[in-house]
Structures are given as C-alpha cells and as structure tokens.
Scaffold this active site. Structure first.
Site, PDB file in Angstrom:
ATOM      1  N   GLY A   1       2.048 -19.721  12.497  1.00 46.15           N
ATOM      2  CA  GLY A   1       2.054 -18.764  11.955  1.00 46.15           C
ATOM      3  C   GLY A   1       0.998 -17.658  13.130  1.00 46.15           C
ATOM      4  NE  ARG A   2      -1.353 -12.363   9.725  1.00 49.06           N
ATOM      5  CZ  ARG A   2      -1.048 -13.152   8.840  1.00 49.06           C
ATOM      6  NH1 ARG A   2      -1.443 -14.039   8.502  1.00 49.06           N
ATOM      7  NH2 ARG A   2      -1.134 -12.316   7.787  1.00 49.06           N
ATOM      8  CB  ILE A   3      -3.821 -17.979  15.521  1.00 45.19           C
ATOM      9  CG1 ILE A   3      -4.542 -17.002  14.329  1.00 45.19           C
ATOM     10  CG2 ILE A   3      -5.358 -18.594  16.656  1.00 45.19           C
ATOM     11  CD1 ILE A   3      -5.890 -18.086  13.344  1.00 45.19           C
TER      12      ILE A   3
ATOM     13  CB  ILE B   1      -9.002 -23.686  16.402  1.00 46.85           C
ATOM     14  CG1 ILE B   1      -7.224 -23.479  16.417  1.00 46.85           C
ATOM     15  CG2 ILE B   1      -9.988 -23.647  17.651  1.00 46.85           C
ATOM     16  CD1 ILE B   1      -7.108 -22.081  17.635  1.00 46.85           C
TER      17      ILE B   1
ATOM     18  NE  ARG C   1     -11.332 -23.566   6.764  1.00 41.86           N
ATOM     19  CZ  ARG C   1     -10.734 -22.744   7.457  1.00 41.86           C
ATOM     20  NH1 ARG C   1     -11.076 -22.375   8.748  1.00 41.86           N
ATOM     21  NH2 ARG C   1     -11.268 -21.249   6.915  1.00 41.86           N
TER      22      ARG C   1
ATOM     23  CD  GLU D   1     -16.283 -26.500   9.174  1.00 39.26           C
ATOM     24  OE1 GLU D   1     -15.338 -26.723  10.264  1.00 39.26           O
ATOM     25  OE2 GLU D   1     -17.152 -25.255   8.985  1.00 39.26           O
TER      26      GLU D   1
ATOM     27  CG  HIS E   1     -15.454 -23.123  11.448  1.00 39.58           C
ATOM     28  ND1 HIS E   1     -15.692 -23.339  10.587  1.00 39.58           N
ATOM     29  CD2 HIS E   1     -14.958 -22.146  11.827  1.00 39.58           C
ATOM     30  CE1 HIS E   1     -14.091 -23.073  10.126  1.00 39.58           C
ATOM     31  NE2 HIS E   1     -14.036 -21.975  10.989  1.00 39.58           N
ATOM     32  CB  ILE E   2     -18.065 -20.128  17.181  1.00 36.67           C
ATOM     33  CG1 ILE E   2     -18.002 -21.189  18.086  1.00 36.67           C
ATOM     34  CG2 ILE E   2     -19.437 -20.704  16.762  1.00 36.67           C
ATOM     35  CD1 ILE E   2     -18.947 -21.008  19.067  1.00 36.67           C
TER      36      ILE E   2
HETATM   37  C1  DGY Z   1     -11.332 -18.332   9.361  1.00 32.88           C
HETATM   38  O1  DGY Z   1     -11.229 -16.862   9.541  1.00 32.88           O
HETATM   39  O2  DGY Z   1     -10.569 -19.064   7.976  1.00 32.88           O
HETATM   40  C2  DGY Z   1     -12.387 -18.923   9.860  1.00 32.88           C
HETATM   41  O3  DGY Z   1     -11.996 -20.312  10.066  1.00 32.88           O
HETATM   42  C3  DGY Z   1     -13.486 -19.023   9.374  1.00 32.88           C
HETATM   43  O4  DGY Z   1     -14.024 -18.776   8.191  1.00 32.88           O
END
Ligand code: DGY
Length: 329
Positions: A160-162, A241, A243, A272, A290-291
C-alpha cells in the site's frame, strides 16, 4: 449558557496539542482525558455514552458492547491509519461514521521502517548496548558482523502507501525489490518502483530483509508463523511496523534464538504495551514502542486530520457531512 449545551459533545481519549484541541473547541463541547490512559472496555463505554463524537487512538477498542449505551454517538475519528481497534461493521450497523488518518504518516513511517531494518541488520542497538557495558577492548575483524542492505533483496509484504514509500527508499540503496500484496500493482507502478511481484513463499524464501506492512485482520493474524519463518533465510532480517498480531512472536523468538533468523526489528507487539519476555531476552532483536509515525510534524498532522474528520463527520466546518477519510465497511 444555553447555546453551549446545544453544542455536540465530543470525547477526546488522550491529550492533544493545545492548538489542535482549540479547533475542536470552536465547534463542540469537548471532554479531554487529562492523561494518557489504557481504558478498559467499561471506561470506553462510559465515556462514549453521553457524547456525539469521539477522537480515539489504538488504545481504545470500540465494538458493539462499547457503543451499546451510546445512543447519541454519530462519529468516531481514529488517530492512525490502522483501525483494527474498531469494529467497523458494528459501528456501521449503528449508523456511526468511522474515520482514520492515512497519507499524512506514510513517509515518516517508511523512514522508520528503514531505520529499524538498518538497526537490526547492522546490529546498531545491540552493539551500542555492548559498548556501554564496557565490553569493547579492541577492534577486531569479526566484531558485530551484520548483513548489508545495498545489493541485497528487500521483500515487502503489503504494497500500500507505506510499502511503496519503503520501495522508493530501497532504490537509493540499490536493493532488488520483491513484493507480495493482496492485489498486484499496475505494471506502470511496478515499473516506476522497479518492484517484482511474487507469491508469499517466494517472498519469504528470497528476501534478505523482509518488511511487514500489511493491515491486521483475521486473515493476516499470525501470517508469519513458525512455518513461514522456516521458509526464510537464516541470514535474513524481519521488520514489523504494521501490527504485532501479524507475527507469531513465540515462533519468532525461537527462530531468533536458534539462529534460524539473523535479526528482527519490531515496532509493534501483539499484547502491547507489554512485550514478551522471550523477545526482551534476545540480543538480536531491536524493540521500539510503536513509534514509527512519531515525528513531531507527523503526529501533529495525524491529530489535525482526525480533527478535520470529526468536525466534518459531525456536520460542521467547510466539509460538513463529508469527512476526508471515511472508513468503508
Ligand atoms: C497507525 O497509524 O496505524 C499507527 O500504528 C499509529 O496508530
């Protein structure tokens, strides 16, 4: 002030930047949780019961039970692109609009995915800990050997986008790019990214570094389990990155401790904020809380977009009735 009472009420589940909050206050009577709290389902239900809208984070799970007494609730705006904390069919059945915050966090999250991959593959946090422990007595050829990113094969699961933003970065590192996605990208996009589509087994077997960016759902729960990990190269790096629930963390910890996988970088965890002791005990895993989207500018943009969504979903502002990012069932 009678007109105050007519304003829609909104619950904000944790503090926002003041100027962002002021934009909500211009339209609504706002109840802000004064500090970051892990709300129980009962607390969420109690907070939602008297309000027309809510601005939520992944800390709040909202389903049929939490909205059962929320007869006024018309909209929930999630701050985040992922929304597995929301039961979208249950919200839709109750006529509640749900929104998320895509796009604004894409580049920041991709930067972080890359950072985690480099940190894990090149053993950055591990070697820093070792140095701080005073264990560096001399330079040696074999100390902290890692694996290269350049000229290696990067696998992206979820394009997807990321995923595509990570792919763009990979080109600068001269990486060969493989991906697997629910739907294959158009040939023009594949060409632009220099990305080759393959099935999941090929992705697992050929990736030197594998980044997980698929949304979490019942279909992707433990998609990376013991069997999947066994298909990966023992020299490979795994980065999550997305879930935590996408990875069977016990199987991952075993693979890492038995040398069947070289390293991992994890920003997300199944339970978490608690992290399994089996992962905490390992030296070859980089763990972050989760940053991935946590740059100042991006967190501001996420809050701000969620506020735009809530204002519009509750029928106010220039986009009244048309929130920018409705989540479709
Ligand atoms: C998201 O945007 O889904 C990140 O994991 C923060 O919630």
């Amino acid at each position: 002030m009678p007109e105050q009472r007519l304003r829609p009420r909104v619950w904000v589940s944790q503090p926002l930047f003041d100027d962002v909050l002021d934009r909500l206050r211009a339209h609504f009577e706002v109840f802000v949780q004064p500090e970051v709290t892990m709300h129980t389902p009962r607390q969420v239900a109690a907070a939602l019961a008297p309000v027309d809208g809510a601005l939520l984070t992944l800390n709040e799970r909202v389903g049929a039970e939490e909205i059962a007494a929320a007869s006024r609730l018309r909209a929930v705006a999630n701050v985040g692109v992922g929304y597995d904390n929301l039961d979208i069919p249950a919200l839709a059945a109750a006529g509640i609009v749900a929104t998320n915050t895509p796009d604004v966090l894409t580049e920041t999250t991709a930067d972080f995915g890359f950072a985690l991959m480099m940190a894990a593959a090149r053993r950055i946090t591990e070697s820093e800990r070792w140095l701080r422990e005073g264990r560096w007595s001399q330079w040696s050829f074999e100390n902290m050997l890692g694996s290269d990113l350049h000229d290696s094969t990067l696998g992206i699961l979820g394009m997807g986008r990321i995923g595509q933003a990570i792919a763009r970065r990979a080109r600068g590192f001269d990486m060969r790019l493989l991906y697997h996605n629910r739907m294959r990208l158009p040939a023009e996009v594949e060409g632009r990214l220099d990305a080759q589509y393959c099935d999941l087994d090929t992705l697992l077997a050929q990736s030197d570094h594998l980044v997980l960016v698929v949304p979490y759902s019942s279909t992707t729960h433990h998609l990376i389990d013991a069997k999947a990990l066994a298909k990966m190269k023992p020299t490979a790096t795994l980065v999550n990155i997305s879930r935590g629930g996408i990875v069977d963390e016990l199987a991952l910890a075993r693979a890492l401790s038995e040398g069947r996988l070289a390293a991992a970088g994890l920003d997300v965890f199944e339970g978490e904020p608690s992290v399994r002791p089996e992962l905490l005990a390992l030296r070859n895993v980089v763990l972050t809380p989760h940053i991935a989207s946590a740059s100042l500018a991006t967190r501001r943009a996420m809050m701000s977009l969620a506020v735009d969504n809530l204002i519009a979903a509750l029928g106010c502002g220039p986009r009244a009735g048309c929130p920018p990012n409705p989540i479709r069932v």
